[in-house]
Each structure stands twice: as structure tokens, then as C-alpha cells.
Design an enzyme around this catalytic site. Structure first.
Site, PDB file in Angstrom:
ATOM      1  N   ASN A  14      -8.074   3.540  -6.809  1.00 44.74           N
ATOM      2  CA  ASN A  14      -8.703   2.316  -6.323  1.00 44.74           C
ATOM      3  C   ASN A  14      -9.269   2.613  -4.936  1.00 44.74           C
ATOM      4  O   ASN A  14      -8.520   2.689  -3.960  1.00 44.74           O
ATOM      5  CB  ASN A  14      -7.636   1.205  -6.274  1.00 44.74           C
ATOM      6  CG  ASN A  14      -8.137  -0.050  -5.591  1.00 44.74           C
ATOM      7  OD1 ASN A  14      -9.335  -0.225  -5.371  1.00 44.74           O
ATOM      8  ND2 ASN A  14      -7.220  -0.942  -5.245  1.00 44.74           N
ATOM      9  N   LYS A  16     -11.000   0.818  -3.075  1.00 47.27           N
ATOM     10  CA  LYS A  16     -11.107  -0.382  -2.226  1.00 47.27           C
ATOM     11  C   LYS A  16     -12.497  -0.426  -1.569  1.00 47.27           C
ATOM     12  O   LYS A  16     -13.457   0.052  -2.160  1.00 47.27           O
ATOM     13  CB  LYS A  16      -9.966  -0.434  -1.210  1.00 47.27           C
ATOM     14  CG  LYS A  16      -8.593  -0.262  -1.893  1.00 47.27           C
ATOM     15  CD  LYS A  16      -7.446  -0.667  -1.042  1.00 47.27           C
ATOM     16  CE  LYS A  16      -6.144  -0.467  -1.823  1.00 47.27           C
ATOM     17  NZ  LYS A  16      -4.970  -0.937  -1.123  1.00 47.27           N
ATOM     18  N   HIS A 100      -5.141  -8.036  -7.894  1.00 43.17           N
ATOM     19  CA  HIS A 100      -4.647  -7.152  -6.829  1.00 43.17           C
ATOM     20  C   HIS A 100      -4.123  -8.017  -5.675  1.00 43.17           C
ATOM     21  O   HIS A 100      -4.701  -9.059  -5.374  1.00 43.17           O
ATOM     22  CB  HIS A 100      -5.766  -6.218  -6.348  1.00 43.17           C
ATOM     23  CG  HIS A 100      -5.255  -5.153  -5.441  1.00 43.17           C
ATOM     24  ND1 HIS A 100      -4.967  -5.384  -4.111  1.00 43.17           N
ATOM     25  CD2 HIS A 100      -4.934  -3.857  -5.668  1.00 43.17           C
ATOM     26  CE1 HIS A 100      -4.499  -4.268  -3.569  1.00 43.17           C
ATOM     27  NE2 HIS A 100      -4.475  -3.322  -4.495  1.00 43.17           N
ATOM     28  N   GLU A 102      -4.384  -7.843  -2.597  1.00 37.77           N
ATOM     29  CA  GLU A 102      -5.362  -8.153  -1.542  1.00 37.77           C
ATOM     30  C   GLU A 102      -6.269  -9.307  -1.986  1.00 37.77           C
ATOM     31  O   GLU A 102      -6.680 -10.139  -1.174  1.00 37.77           O
ATOM     32  CB  GLU A 102      -6.175  -6.894  -1.198  1.00 37.77           C
ATOM     33  CG  GLU A 102      -5.326  -5.902  -0.407  1.00 37.77           C
ATOM     34  CD  GLU A 102      -5.715  -4.445  -0.575  1.00 37.77           C
ATOM     35  OE1 GLU A 102      -6.825  -4.150  -1.045  1.00 37.77           O
ATOM     36  OE2 GLU A 102      -4.874  -3.590  -0.224  1.00 37.77           O
ATOM     37  N   GLU A 172       2.955  -3.473  -8.189  1.00 36.30           N
ATOM     38  CA  GLU A 172       2.629  -3.028  -6.831  1.00 36.30           C
ATOM     39  C   GLU A 172       3.359  -3.920  -5.825  1.00 36.30           C
ATOM     40  O   GLU A 172       2.867  -4.998  -5.485  1.00 36.30           O
ATOM     41  CB  GLU A 172       1.122  -3.137  -6.588  1.00 36.30           C
ATOM     42  CG  GLU A 172       0.288  -2.264  -7.488  1.00 36.30           C
ATOM     43  CD  GLU A 172      -1.034  -1.919  -6.818  1.00 36.30           C
ATOM     44  OE1 GLU A 172      -1.242  -0.732  -6.551  1.00 36.30           O
ATOM     45  OE2 GLU A 172      -1.823  -2.832  -6.528  1.00 36.30           O
ATOM     46  N   GLY A 178      -0.452   0.397   1.141  1.00 33.03           N
ATOM     47  CA  GLY A 178      -1.136   0.826   2.362  1.00 33.03           C
ATOM     48  C   GLY A 178      -0.218   0.939   3.565  1.00 33.03           C
ATOM     49  O   GLY A 178      -0.677   1.084   4.694  1.00 33.03           O
ATOM     50  N   SER A 216       1.529   3.126  -1.912  1.00 32.51           N
ATOM     51  CA  SER A 216       1.787   4.357  -1.143  1.00 32.51           C
ATOM     52  C   SER A 216       2.245   5.527  -2.004  1.00 32.51           C
ATOM     53  O   SER A 216       3.115   6.305  -1.592  1.00 32.51           O
ATOM     54  CB  SER A 216       2.782   4.087  -0.007  1.00 32.51           C
ATOM     55  OG  SER A 216       2.233   3.151   0.904  1.00 32.51           O
TER      56      SER A 216
HETATM   57  P1  PGA Z   1      -2.054   2.417  -1.541  1.00 31.42           P
HETATM   58  O1  PGA Z   1      -2.768   1.235  -2.354  1.00 31.42           O
HETATM   59  O2  PGA Z   1      -1.869   3.559  -2.490  1.00 31.42           O
HETATM   60  O3  PGA Z   1      -3.001   2.731  -0.407  1.00 31.42           O
HETATM   61  O4  PGA Z   1      -0.749   1.883  -1.062  1.00 31.42           O
HETATM   62  C1  PGA Z   1      -2.411   0.931  -3.674  1.00 31.42           C
HETATM   63  C2  PGA Z   1      -3.247  -0.229  -4.161  1.00 31.42           C
HETATM   64  O5  PGA Z   1      -3.527  -1.129  -3.376  1.00 31.42           O
HETATM   65  O6  PGA Z   1      -3.643  -0.274  -5.346  1.00 31.42           O
END
Ligand code: PGA
Length: 259
Positions: A14, A16, A100, A102, A172, A178, A216
Site C-alpha cells: 500500500n 499510500k 483502511h 486512515e 491492522e 506507521g 509495521s
Molecule cells: P505500515 O502501514 O506498514 O507503514 O505500518 C500498513 C498499512 O497502513 O496498511
């Protein structure tokens, strides 16, 4: 209840809101020659909308498939700024992320909106990747399983179990996204187990459903996560922007050869 330890794993990058034409081309130049020999894992990439078509072209000769990060709840018409599932299918997307954290936290997507997007994705012939997970406060107050179950239930209510099982589920934990803080393999496995049991309790062939872990995932923790019996792969954010890191994660997800 059998698990899915021997199934081909799925790793989704992803990106982003990152990248540029030049950066994407450089990333794929580094990545594709390495991962194209990985036949024992399924790999997908989700670039931002403006780059989907170009990345689709660049992936053309590989087995890596395309996904999008979002889609509209609507099918077509007067929805300025929105992108429909059928448009994503039209330019070659196979997967689309829905729910997601976010999108839920920053763009006000509630369970009803997420359920509608899930249904719309299926209607367009895409495979929705339904993201679920708890915040740190929710984990600390012992609500992890309830939060995840509530998020799953909203989609179940909208589409029914047979349709829900056509998607992929990504667990997640919000506190791990992140942040550099990963759920331990045991913490992740416990929630994946709960999700698979929930699927089985709703009369679906739970072992066939793919449940990814995200939050992460890095080259140095991927293998221990992917070795858990109910973790069927990963949804990778930050580490998917680095060719060598993402390649190492994909390699860790390759099914062990059977001898
Ligand atoms: P990350 O993000 O691996 O940077 O923690 C995962 C995600 O948001 O799908």
C-alpha cells in the site's frame, strides 16, 4: 477448524499518498526483477490513483497484480472527485482496499460507508480487502475482539457471509500502523484466530478465507508473523516503498516448498 498454513500467501503493498512517476518507475525497476521469480506468493501493489494506469503497464509482463487504495460508494454519475469500482476494474485493478484505518479516522468513513464500498467493489468484480483493527485505547481496555467483530459484522449485515468471504480481510491494529511498533506474532495470531473462528461460526469455509496482517511489517519481522498458522500474508505500508525491503517481505511469505 483447520487453518491455512499451506495456502499461497498474499502480500499487498500500500503505497499510500507517496510516489511520483520517476520514483515509481525506479521502485519497480529495483523490485520486479527480484520478485518475479517468487512463484510461491501472490503479490499486489496499490499505487495512488493517478499512477494506476502507468503502473499497470509496468506490471504487464509480471505476475504482480494491481490494486487501488479506495473507491467510491457510488457506481457512476454526479460525484465529482470520486472514482468508481468499475473504472478501477477497467484499468486493470484486481484488489481494492476498503476501510483502511486512515480512511476511517481521517475521512470519516464509518462502518456503513465501509460496508457499502465493500459491496460496490464486489459488484465491480474487484476483490475488496477489508481492513479492521483496534486503537491502542481499545486494546488497553480489552475491546480488541469486540471492535474487530463489530467491523466485520457491519459488512456481514450488508452483504451476507458468502459475499464477505469473497473478499480478503486485513487485520491492522491502528497502534501498529506507521509507528514502527508491530503486534507480536502471538498478539496478531490471537486476533487472526478470532477472525477465522468468527467466519467459521457464520458457516463459511473459514480456512479458504485470506486474513492478512498489517502494521509495521518489515523485512526483519515478516517471517515470524507469516509463520503463524492463521496469518495468510501481509498488507505493507512504509516498507513497500523500498524495493529491497518489500522484496525481502515477499520472500518471507513464500510458501515453504513441499518435499
Ligand atoms: P505500515 O502501514 O506498514 O507503514 O505500518 C500498513 C498499512 O497502513 O496498511
Amino acid at each position: 477448524m483447520s487453518t491455512s498454513a499451506n495456502k499461497k500467501k498474499l502480500v499487498i503493498g500500500n503505497w499510500k499518498m507517496n510516489g511520483s512517476s520517476a520514483a515509481n518507475a525506479a521502485l519497480l525497476r529495483g523490485l520486479l526483477p527480484v520478485i518475479s521469480s517468487f512463484e510461491r506468493v501472490e503479490i499486489a501493489l496499490c499505487p495512488p490513483y493517478p499512477y494506476l494506469a502507468t503502473v499497470a503497464d509496468l506490471l504487464d509482463d509480471s505476475d504482480v497484480v494491481l490494486g487501488a487504495q479506495n473507491l467510491s460508494t457510488e457506481l457512476s454519475g454526479a460525484h465529482t472527485g470520486e472514482v468508481s469500482g468499475s473504472m478501477l476494474g477497467d484499468i486493470g485493478c484486481r484488489f481494492v482496499l476498503v476501510g483502511h484505518s486512515e480512511r476511517r479516522a481521517l475521512y470519516g468513513e464509518d462502518d456503513a460507508c465501509v460496508a457499502k464500498k465493500f459491496a460496490t467493489a464486489l459488484q465491480a468484480g474487484l476483490i475488496p480487502v477489508l481492513c479492521v483493527g483496534e486503537t491502542l485505547a481499545q486494546r488497553q481496555s480489552g475491546e480488541t475482539q469486540t471492535v474487530v467483530t463489530t467491523q466485520l459484522h457491519a459488512v456481514l449485515k450488508a452483504v451476507g457471509i458468502d459475499e464477505l468471504a469473497k473478499g480478503v480481510i486485513a487485520y491492522e491494529p491502528v497502534w501498529a500502523i506507521g509507528t514502527g511498533e508491530t503486534a507480536t506474532p502471538e498478539q496478531a495470531q490471537a486476533v487472526h484466530r478470532h477472525i477465522r473462528q468468527w467466519l467459521a461460526d457464520h458457516d463459511c469455509v473459514a480456512a479458504d478465507c485470506r486474513i492478512l496482517y498489517g502494521g509495521s511489517v518489515k523485512a526483519d519481522n515478516a517471517e515470524r508473523l507469516f509463520n503463524q498458522p492463521d496469518i495468510d500474508g501481509g498488507l505493507i505500508g512504509g516498507a513497500s516503498l523500498d524495493a529491497m525491503s518489500f522484496a525481502a517481505i515477499c520472500e518471507a511469505a513464500q510458501a515453504k516448498p513441499t518435499i
